[in-house]
Scaffold this active site. Structure first.
Site, PDB file in Angstrom:
ATOM      1  N   HIS A  92      64.434  92.071  25.947  1.00 62.04           N
ATOM      2  CA  HIS A  92      64.581  90.670  26.725  1.00 62.04           C
ATOM      3  C   HIS A  92      65.299  91.151  28.001  1.00 62.04           C
ATOM      4  CE1 HIS A  92      64.735  86.339  26.909  1.00 62.04           C
ATOM      5  NE2 HIS A  92      65.832  86.563  27.747  1.00 62.04           N
ATOM      6  N   SER A  93      65.160  90.494  29.122  1.00 57.16           N
ATOM      7  CA  SER A  93      65.913  90.990  30.514  1.00 57.16           C
ATOM      8  C   SER A  93      66.147  92.502  30.636  1.00 57.16           C
ATOM      9  CB  SER A  93      67.108  90.196  30.426  1.00 57.16           C
ATOM     10  OG  SER A  93      67.816  90.203  31.783  1.00 57.16           O
ATOM     11  N   LEU A  94      67.359  92.887  30.759  1.00 58.73           N
ATOM     12  CA  LEU A  94      67.388  94.407  30.933  1.00 58.73           C
ATOM     13  C   LEU A  94      66.749  95.257  29.831  1.00 58.73           C
ATOM     14  CD1 LEU A  94      68.797  96.913  31.864  1.00 58.73           C
ATOM     15  CD2 LEU A  94      70.936  96.251  30.690  1.00 58.73           C
TER      16      LEU A  94
END
Length: 202
Positions: A92-94
């Site tokens: 998720h994200s990074l």
């Protein structure tokens, strides 16, 4: 199995007979607890394994890593002994970029590759970072800009200086990884990739 690897891989619900293993990579500033409900929500044939980078939660006293290459190398080394069955990666994200780079690192090491990569809330790895850099800012300016740009930081955290001081090293390290990450060309991964995004309709 070396105990040095245990901090990296948290398995809240061990399922020896599970057919698949799902490794989950947290967002910037986050830790394994971001996925605390997932083991109960997943099918019994899936064992959830949570990636826990240093500098947060049960690894709060450890120094956070500040480069993608160092982080991915450490994660791949820790995962090597947990690839005894088909597995997938979710980031998720990074965490999406870390999961992507981990898949490539595992391939470079000649280890079993994932059967699927799930990426959420992230631009593609080849998309250059187009925002003003945050990681050189001091703590107060960094936190203020993160809140202005992304929001989501609870007010009780912003108001608690001691808590902010505990959380900032990991958050700064993750922002540094995001802003200094350099994508390099390699052969495409052989497994499917599913991307999740939110569309705002007006």
């Amino acid at each position: 199995m070396s105990e040095a690897y245990y901090p990296w891989i948290i398995r809240p619900c061990t399922r020896p007979r599970a057919r698949f293993r799902l490794f989950c990579f947290p967002r910037a500033g986050g830790g394994a607890s971001s996925f605390r409900s997932w083991p109960q929500d997943c099918h019994p044939e899936i064992e959830v394994a949570l990636i826990q980078p240093p500098g947060r939660e049960n690894r709060l006293r450890e120094k956070p890593l500040q480069s993608m290459s160092t982080l991915v190398s450490s994660v791949a080394r820790a995962m090597a002994e947990f690839l005894d069955r088909p597995y997938a990666l979710y980031g998720h994200s990074l965490g999406a970029k870390v999961a992507f780079e981990t898949a490539r690192e595992l391939r470079r090491r000649g280890l079993p590759e994932p059967v699927h990569l799930f990426a959420a809330a992230s631009s593609g790895p080849g998309v250059e970072w187009a925002h003003p850099l945050l990681h050189p800012l001091d703590d107060s300016d960094l936190l203020r800009e993160i809140q202005r740009r992304y929001g989501g930081v609870p007010q009780e955290v912003l108001a608690d200086q001691e808590l902010c001081a505990l959380l900032m090293p990991a958050l700064r390290a993750d922002i540094t990884i995001i802003e200094t990450y350099q994508y390099t060309e390699e052969l495409p991964l052989s497994h499917p990739i599913t991307c999740f995004c939110v569309l705002w309709l007006y």
